[in-house]
Design a protein around this motif. Structure first.
Motif, PDB file in Angstrom:
ATOM      1  N   LYS A  83       0.860  -1.180   0.000  1.00 11.61           N
ATOM      2  CA  LYS A  83       0.000   0.000   0.000  1.00 11.61           C
ATOM      3  C   LYS A  83       0.896   1.229   0.000  1.00 11.61           C
ATOM      4  CE  LYS A  83      -2.496  -1.974   3.376  1.00 11.61           C
ATOM      5  NZ  LYS A  83      -2.288  -1.629   4.690  1.00 11.61           N
ATOM      6  N   HIS A  84       0.337   2.329  -0.485  1.00  9.74           N
ATOM      7  CA  HIS A  84       1.228   3.466  -0.644  1.00  9.74           C
ATOM      8  C   HIS A  84       1.142   4.478   0.493  1.00  9.74           C
ATOM      9  CE1 HIS A  84       2.679   2.854  -4.988  1.00  9.74           C
ATOM     10  NE2 HIS A  84       2.586   1.745  -4.312  1.00  9.74           N
ATOM     11  N   ASP A  85       1.008   3.985   1.732  1.00  9.38           N
ATOM     12  CA  ASP A  85       1.121   4.976   2.804  1.00  9.38           C
ATOM     13  C   ASP A  85       2.525   4.929   3.363  1.00  9.38           C
ATOM     14  OD1 ASP A  85       1.352   3.667   5.381  1.00  9.38           O
ATOM     15  OD2 ASP A  85      -0.738   3.071   5.209  1.00  9.38           O
ATOM     16  N   LYS A  86       2.855   5.970   4.069  1.00  8.20           N
ATOM     17  CA  LYS A  86       4.231   6.199   4.486  1.00  8.20           C
ATOM     18  C   LYS A  86       4.836   5.024   5.264  1.00  8.20           C
ATOM     19  CE  LYS A  86       6.785  10.008   6.281  1.00  8.20           C
ATOM     20  NZ  LYS A  86       6.771  11.424   6.493  1.00  8.20           N
ATOM     21  N   LYS A  87       4.073   4.540   6.237  1.00  8.59           N
ATOM     22  CA  LYS A  87       4.581   3.461   7.073  1.00  8.59           C
ATOM     23  C   LYS A  87       4.880   2.215   6.230  1.00  8.59           C
ATOM     24  CE  LYS A  87       1.462   1.402   9.747  1.00  8.59           C
ATOM     25  NZ  LYS A  87       1.230   0.143   9.048  1.00  8.59           N
ATOM     26  N   ASP A  88       3.940   1.869   5.347  1.00  9.55           N
ATOM     27  CA  ASP A  88       4.124   0.654   4.533  1.00  9.55           C
ATOM     28  C   ASP A  88       5.319   0.790   3.604  1.00  9.55           C
ATOM     29  OD1 ASP A  88       2.017  -0.749   5.617  1.00  9.55           O
ATOM     30  OD2 ASP A  88       0.584   0.274   4.332  1.00  9.55           O
ATOM     31  N   ILE A  89       5.511   1.979   3.088  1.00 10.44           N
ATOM     32  CA  ILE A  89       6.638   2.187   2.171  1.00 10.44           C
ATOM     33  C   ILE A  89       7.966   2.033   2.918  1.00 10.44           C
ATOM     34  CG2 ILE A  89       7.837   3.945   0.787  1.00 10.44           C
ATOM     35  CD1 ILE A  89       5.060   4.756  -0.237  1.00 10.44           C
ATOM     36  N   VAL A  90       8.049   2.611   4.111  1.00  6.95           N
ATOM     37  CA  VAL A  90       9.295   2.514   4.882  1.00  6.95           C
ATOM     38  C   VAL A  90       9.564   1.049   5.279  1.00  6.95           C
ATOM     39  CG1 VAL A  90      10.523   3.266   6.967  1.00  6.95           C
ATOM     40  CG2 VAL A  90       9.147   4.905   5.679  1.00  6.95           C
ATOM     41  N   ILE A  91       8.498   0.332   5.644  1.00  3.75           N
ATOM     42  CA  ILE A  91       8.671  -1.083   6.019  1.00  3.75           C
ATOM     43  C   ILE A  91       9.116  -1.906   4.799  1.00  3.75           C
ATOM     44  CG2 ILE A  91       7.450  -3.162   6.843  1.00  3.75           C
ATOM     45  CD1 ILE A  91       5.812  -1.259   8.681  1.00  3.75           C
ATOM     46  N   ALA A  92       8.494  -1.629   3.657  1.00  2.00           N
ATOM     47  CA  ALA A  92       8.883  -2.342   2.416  1.00  2.00           C
ATOM     48  C   ALA A  92      10.332  -2.010   2.048  1.00  2.00           C
ATOM     49  CB  ALA A  92       7.950  -1.945   1.273  1.00  2.00           C
ATOM     50  N   TRP A  93      10.705  -0.783   2.268  1.00  2.43           N
ATOM     51  CA  TRP A  93      12.057  -0.303   1.962  1.00  2.43           C
ATOM     52  C   TRP A  93      13.092  -1.074   2.798  1.00  2.43           C
ATOM     53  CZ3 TRP A  93      13.420   3.171  -1.697  1.00  2.43           C
ATOM     54  CH2 TRP A  93      14.682   3.738  -1.628  1.00  2.43           C
ATOM     55  N   THR A  94      12.771  -1.263   4.078  1.00  2.00           N
ATOM     56  CA  THR A  94      13.678  -1.977   4.991  1.00  2.00           C
ATOM     57  C   THR A  94      13.871  -3.413   4.509  1.00  2.00           C
ATOM     58  OG1 THR A  94      12.700  -0.650   6.756  1.00  2.00           O
ATOM     59  CG2 THR A  94      14.107  -2.489   7.440  1.00  2.00           C
ATOM     60  N   LYS A  95      12.748  -4.040   4.141  1.00  2.00           N
ATOM     61  CA  LYS A  95      12.801  -5.418   3.641  1.00  2.00           C
ATOM     62  C   LYS A  95      13.581  -5.474   2.323  1.00  2.00           C
ATOM     63  CE  LYS A  95       9.156  -7.659   4.936  1.00  2.00           C
ATOM     64  NZ  LYS A  95       7.680  -7.769   4.922  1.00  2.00           N
ATOM     65  N   LYS A  96      13.388  -4.442   1.525  1.00  2.00           N
ATOM     66  CA  LYS A  96      14.077  -4.360   0.235  1.00  2.00           C
ATOM     67  C   LYS A  96      15.587  -4.277   0.456  1.00  2.00           C
ATOM     68  CE  LYS A  96      13.561  -1.418  -3.926  1.00  2.00           C
ATOM     69  NZ  LYS A  96      14.503  -0.326  -3.942  1.00  2.00           N
ATOM     70  N   GLU A  97      16.019  -3.509   1.435  1.00  2.00           N
ATOM     71  CA  GLU A  97      17.458  -3.423   1.692  1.00  2.00           C
ATOM     72  C   GLU A  97      17.994  -4.794   2.131  1.00  2.00           C
ATOM     73  OE1 GLU A  97      19.263  -0.267   4.093  1.00  2.00           O
ATOM     74  OE2 GLU A  97      21.151  -0.908   3.185  1.00  2.00           O
ATOM     75  N   LEU A  98      17.254  -5.488   2.999  1.00  2.26           N
ATOM     76  CA  LEU A  98      17.693  -6.824   3.439  1.00  2.26           C
ATOM     77  C   LEU A  98      17.839  -7.756   2.237  1.00  2.26           C
ATOM     78  CD1 LEU A  98      17.831  -8.751   6.240  1.00  2.26           C
ATOM     79  CD2 LEU A  98      15.811  -9.685   5.148  1.00  2.26           C
ATOM     80  N   ARG A  99      16.823  -7.769   1.388  1.00  2.00           N
ATOM     81  CA  ARG A  99      16.849  -8.674   0.224  1.00  2.00           C
ATOM     82  C   ARG A  99      17.939  -8.304  -0.763  1.00  2.00           C
ATOM     83  NH1 ARG A  99      10.738  -9.613  -1.782  1.00  2.00           N
ATOM     84  NH2 ARG A  99       9.778  -9.982   0.228  1.00  2.00           N
ATOM     85  N   ASN A 100      18.127  -6.999  -0.974  1.00  2.00           N
ATOM     86  CA  ASN A 100      19.169  -6.564  -1.898  1.00  2.00           C
ATOM     87  C   ASN A 100      20.557  -6.956  -1.380  1.00  2.00           C
ATOM     88  OD1 ASN A 100      17.335  -5.460  -3.708  1.00  2.00           O
ATOM     89  ND2 ASN A 100      17.475  -3.390  -2.868  1.00  2.00           N
ATOM     90  N   LEU A 101      20.764  -6.779  -0.080  1.00  2.00           N
ATOM     91  CA  LEU A 101      22.054  -7.169   0.505  1.00  2.00           C
ATOM     92  C   LEU A 101      22.269  -8.670   0.351  1.00  2.00           C
ATOM     93  CD1 LEU A 101      22.136  -5.011   3.799  1.00  2.00           C
ATOM     94  CD2 LEU A 101      23.665  -4.756   1.837  1.00  2.00           C
ATOM     95  N   MET A 102      21.191  -9.443   0.533  1.00  2.48           N
ATOM     96  CA  MET A 102      21.310 -10.903   0.387  1.00  2.48           C
ATOM     97  C   MET A 102      21.667 -11.293  -1.036  1.00  2.48           C
ATOM     98  SD  MET A 102      18.289 -12.499   2.642  1.00  2.48           S
ATOM     99  CE  MET A 102      18.492 -12.744   4.409  1.00  2.48           C
ATOM    100  N   ARG A 103      20.964 -10.672  -1.982  1.00  2.00           N
ATOM    101  CA  ARG A 103      21.242 -10.965  -3.399  1.00  2.00           C
ATOM    102  C   ARG A 103      22.675 -10.621  -3.742  1.00  2.00           C
ATOM    103  NH1 ARG A 103      16.086 -10.704  -6.925  1.00  2.00           N
ATOM    104  NH2 ARG A 103      17.429 -10.897  -8.747  1.00  2.00           N
ATOM    105  N   PRO A 122      23.712  -9.470   5.733  1.00  2.00           N
ATOM    106  CA  PRO A 122      22.420  -9.148   6.345  1.00  2.00           C
ATOM    107  C   PRO A 122      21.975 -10.274   7.277  1.00  2.00           C
ATOM    108  CG  PRO A 122      22.118  -9.856   4.086  1.00  2.00           C
ATOM    109  CD  PRO A 122      23.589  -9.852   4.320  1.00  2.00           C
ATOM    110  N   ILE A 123      21.355  -9.932   8.399  1.00  2.00           N
ATOM    111  CA  ILE A 123      20.948 -10.963   9.365  1.00  2.00           C
ATOM    112  C   ILE A 123      19.423 -11.110   9.407  1.00  2.00           C
ATOM    113  CG2 ILE A 123      21.072 -11.700  11.799  1.00  2.00           C
ATOM    114  CD1 ILE A 123      23.801 -10.134  11.904  1.00  2.00           C
ATOM    115  N   ILE A 124      18.726 -10.029   9.663  1.00  2.39           N
ATOM    116  CA  ILE A 124      17.248 -10.099   9.723  1.00  2.39           C
ATOM    117  C   ILE A 124      16.687  -8.677   9.618  1.00  2.39           C
ATOM    118  CG2 ILE A 124      17.111  -9.912  12.270  1.00  2.39           C
ATOM    119  CD1 ILE A 124      14.790 -11.958  12.183  1.00  2.39           C
ATOM    120  N   SER A 125      15.437  -8.572   9.163  1.00  2.00           N
ATOM    121  CA  SER A 125      14.758  -7.275   9.280  1.00  2.00           C
ATOM    122  C   SER A 125      13.446  -7.495  10.019  1.00  2.00           C
ATOM    123  CB  SER A 125      14.515  -6.633   7.911  1.00  2.00           C
ATOM    124  OG  SER A 125      13.395  -7.198   7.276  1.00  2.00           O
TER     125      SER A 125
END
Ligand SMILES: Nc1ncnc2c1ncn2[C@@H]1O[C@H](COP(=O)(O)OP(=O)(O)OP(=O)(O)O)[C@@H](O)[C@H]1O
Ligand SMILES: [Mg+2]
Length: 264
Positions: free
Chosen positions: A104-124, A135-138
């Motif tokens: 969803k495009h509200d601020k909180k969801d975007i920041v949470i998705a962003w955090t997960k995105k950084e974890l996944r990008n670091l893993m890749r 990366p360990i966990i988000s």
């Protein structure tokens, strides 16, 4: 009873059994330790991913990075601020990423998705052989990763050691090899690569990958060319012979690790 806002934050942190080294950090980190973030830290501490949170190492545009300890030793904890993040800028990098289609495009969801995105990008990136903090966990807006440094002192950025690099050509080659691996093996463009997002700890280490995008992202090419430009500009100042066109072609051609290497 707590007398003021800061007192309340400290009491809350204590109740949640999160040891925060210096209560002054709470004052400095205004906007970081809201209740949902404290709860996320509490969950991480319950699951033994964090034993205690130490001092702040960096206060960036979107996140604060803390030194912390787990059961085994030092870790880095990056906490994205929900309230003061520039979430409009974030949106550009998330829209167009199929991994985050349903957010969803509200601020909180975007920041949470962003955090997960950084974890996944670091893993890749890590899986592709690029040196990044492991990366360990988000959890919600909190990312836990390997600490780059020793005894509470984080390694410097490439920018800070520019004049001391003994082997600029070797360092340039290592970095461009990582760019190649990122492009061909991880299918990613860093999208904010420069001497400010590469740490140097005996070797270059790519950090800050929240904004990194898949090659299929509509702006991937533009971000890639910008990354190349930053790296070429930095190393030319150190006397390394390189050019944007040359590096773009070299990366696109694929390195020795790319099984699909083409002739042109
Ligand atoms: N894993 C780590 N280990 C040690 N220090 C780290 C680690 N990750 C980040 N840092 C430190 O924190 C700083 C900020 O990290 P990062 O660039 O990921 O965050 P940021 O909030 O996006 O920063 P900015 O907005 O300034 O780009 C880094 O420059 C580095 O000094
Ligand atoms: Mg950064």
């Amino acid at each position: 009873m707590c007398r003021n806002r800061r007192g309340c934050q400290i009491r809350r942190a204590e109740r949640l059994r999160i040891r925060i080294k210096d209560s002054d950090d709470l004052k400095v980190e205004e906007g970081v330790f809201d209740v949902p973030t404290l709860k996320a830290l509490y969950r991480l501490s319950n699951k033994k991913f964090i034993r205690s949170l130490g001092g702040v190492m960096s206060t960036g545009k979107e996140a604060n990075v803390f030194h912390a300890l787990d059961e085994k030793g030092e870790i880095a904890v990056k906490i994205y601020r929900i309230t003061t993040s520039d979430f409009r800028a974030m949106q550009e990098y998330i829209t167009g990423d199929p991994r985050f289609k349903s957010i969803k495009h509200d601020k909180k969801d975007i920041v949470i998705a962003w955090t997960k995105k950084e974890l996944r990008n670091l893993m890749r990136a890590h899986d592709a052989g690029v040196r990044v903090p492991m990366p360990i966990i988000s959890e919600r807006n909190v990312l836990v990763m390997e600490f780059i440094g020793k005894d509470g002192i984080h390694a410097p950025l490439l920018k800070e050691v520019a004049s001391e690099i003994e082997d600029p050509v070797g360092t340039y080659e290592k970095i461009t090899e990582y760019m190649r691996l990122l492009y061909h093996k991880a299918g990613l463009v860093h999208a904010d690569l420069s001497e400010y997002n590469i740490m140097y700890y005996g070797e270059p280490i790519f950090i800050d990958m929240g904004q990194s995008v898949l090659l299929s992202h509509p702006h991937a090419e533009e971000f890639f060319v910008r990354d190349v430009g930053n790296i070429v500009r930095f190393f030319r100042k150190l006397g390394v012979e390189c050019s944007e066109e040359g590096l773009i072609a070299e990366i696109k051609r694929g390195g020795k690790d790319d099984p699909h290497q083409s002739a042109g």
